[in-house]
Design a protein around this motif. Sequence first.
Motif, mmCIF file in Angstrom:
data_model
loop_
_atom_site.group_PDB
_atom_site.id
_atom_site.type_symbol
_atom_site.label_atom_id
_atom_site.label_comp_id
_atom_site.label_asym_id
_atom_site.label_seq_id
_atom_site.Cartn_x
_atom_site.Cartn_y
_atom_site.Cartn_z
ATOM 1 N N MET A 16 4.962 -27.328 14.298
ATOM 2 C CA MET A 16 3.599 -26.910 14.613
ATOM 3 C C MET A 16 2.970 -27.896 15.594
ATOM 4 O O MET A 16 3.071 -29.097 15.415
ATOM 5 C CB MET A 16 2.741 -26.856 13.350
ATOM 6 N N SER A 17 2.347 -27.364 16.622
ATOM 7 C CA SER A 17 1.542 -28.152 17.540
ATOM 8 C C SER A 17 0.082 -27.840 17.228
ATOM 9 O O SER A 17 -0.304 -26.680 17.133
ATOM 10 C CB SER A 17 1.872 -27.768 18.987
ATOM 11 N N LEU A 18 -0.722 -28.871 17.063
ATOM 12 C CA LEU A 18 -2.088 -28.675 16.610
ATOM 13 C C LEU A 18 -3.038 -29.561 17.415
ATOM 14 O O LEU A 18 -2.980 -30.785 17.328
ATOM 15 C CB LEU A 18 -2.184 -29.011 15.120
ATOM 16 N N ASN A 19 -3.882 -28.944 18.223
ATOM 17 C CA ASN A 19 -4.889 -29.685 18.959
ATOM 18 C C ASN A 19 -6.102 -29.838 18.054
ATOM 19 O O ASN A 19 -6.789 -28.864 17.758
ATOM 20 C CB ASN A 19 -5.262 -28.950 20.250
ATOM 21 N N LEU A 20 -6.340 -31.057 17.599
ATOM 22 C CA LEU A 20 -7.448 -31.296 16.676
ATOM 23 C C LEU A 20 -8.800 -31.258 17.372
ATOM 24 O O LEU A 20 -9.820 -31.124 16.715
ATOM 25 C CB LEU A 20 -7.272 -32.652 15.986
ATOM 26 N N GLN A 21 -8.818 -31.347 18.654
ATOM 27 C CA GLN A 21 -10.040 -31.368 19.459
ATOM 28 C C GLN A 21 -10.974 -32.452 18.921
ATOM 29 O O GLN A 21 -11.419 -32.396 17.779
ATOM 30 C CB GLN A 21 -10.733 -30.006 19.456
ATOM 31 N N VAL A 22 -11.251 -33.428 19.755
ATOM 32 C CA VAL A 22 -12.061 -34.570 19.322
ATOM 33 C C VAL A 22 -13.316 -34.122 18.577
ATOM 34 O O VAL A 22 -13.750 -32.993 18.691
ATOM 35 C CB VAL A 22 -12.447 -35.479 20.511
ATOM 36 N N HIS A 23 -13.843 -35.037 17.825
ATOM 37 C CA HIS A 23 -15.022 -34.772 16.988
ATOM 38 C C HIS A 23 -16.253 -34.606 17.880
ATOM 39 O O HIS A 23 -16.838 -35.573 18.351
ATOM 40 C CB HIS A 23 -15.208 -35.949 16.031
ATOM 41 N N TRP A 24 -16.640 -33.367 18.091
ATOM 42 C CA TRP A 24 -17.850 -33.073 18.859
ATOM 43 C C TRP A 24 -19.048 -33.114 17.937
ATOM 44 O O TRP A 24 -18.948 -32.832 16.761
ATOM 45 C CB TRP A 24 -17.764 -31.672 19.491
ATOM 46 N N ASP A 25 -20.202 -33.433 18.490
ATOM 47 C CA ASP A 25 -21.441 -33.461 17.706
ATOM 48 C C ASP A 25 -22.233 -32.163 17.805
ATOM 49 O O ASP A 25 -23.269 -32.028 17.181
ATOM 50 C CB ASP A 25 -22.332 -34.624 18.155
ATOM 51 N N ASN A 26 -21.736 -31.221 18.607
ATOM 52 C CA ASN A 26 -22.474 -29.980 18.824
ATOM 53 C C ASN A 26 -21.896 -28.838 17.997
ATOM 54 O O ASN A 26 -20.754 -28.445 18.192
ATOM 55 C CB ASN A 26 -22.429 -29.593 20.306
ATOM 56 N N PRO A 28 -21.052 -25.076 16.975
ATOM 57 C CA PRO A 28 -20.300 -24.940 15.725
ATOM 58 C C PRO A 28 -18.918 -25.582 15.783
ATOM 59 O O PRO A 28 -18.002 -25.161 15.096
ATOM 60 C CB PRO A 28 -20.180 -23.425 15.599
ATOM 61 N N HIS A 29 -18.745 -26.585 16.611
ATOM 62 C CA HIS A 29 -17.406 -27.147 16.797
ATOM 63 C C HIS A 29 -17.256 -28.578 16.297
ATOM 64 O O HIS A 29 -16.363 -29.290 16.738
ATOM 65 C CB HIS A 29 -17.018 -27.071 18.281
ATOM 66 N N THR A 30 -18.109 -29.001 15.399
ATOM 67 C CA THR A 30 -17.987 -30.359 14.876
ATOM 68 C C THR A 30 -16.765 -30.442 13.974
ATOM 69 O O THR A 30 -16.306 -29.437 13.412
ATOM 70 C CB THR A 30 -19.235 -30.767 14.072
ATOM 71 N N TRP A 31 -16.221 -31.635 13.828
ATOM 72 C CA TRP A 31 -15.045 -31.805 12.972
ATOM 73 C C TRP A 31 -15.341 -31.415 11.523
ATOM 74 O O TRP A 31 -14.526 -30.714 10.901
ATOM 75 C CB TRP A 31 -14.512 -33.237 13.064
#
Length: 98
Positions: A16-26, A28-31
């Motif tokens: 599995m390849s999984l892009n965790l996408q950095v922790h955004w503060d905005n 609906p995409h916050t960690w």
Amino acid sequence: MADLGIPTAGDGLHVMSLNLQVHWDNPPHTWPERRQTVADLLRRARPHLIGTQEGLRHQVLDVEAALGEYGGGHGWIGEGREGGETASSWPSSTTAGA
């Protein structure tokens, strides 16, 4: 194959390849909003090898926790650049011969 394309037992090596996408503060995409979905996916998919991208240390630690008992055979390899994003590999020792 199970629904969502997740292999079932006996399908061979599951990577599995999984892009965790950095922790955004905005939203609906916050960690914190995405963490449980990632945990559920990992528990359901049960990959033998996981490769992550864009994970900050606290996110990688959350992935480790999400693997729980199942993750006992996983260890992660990777280092963040300048204390930031990391690309980590999570090989499972239980499938080393796969």
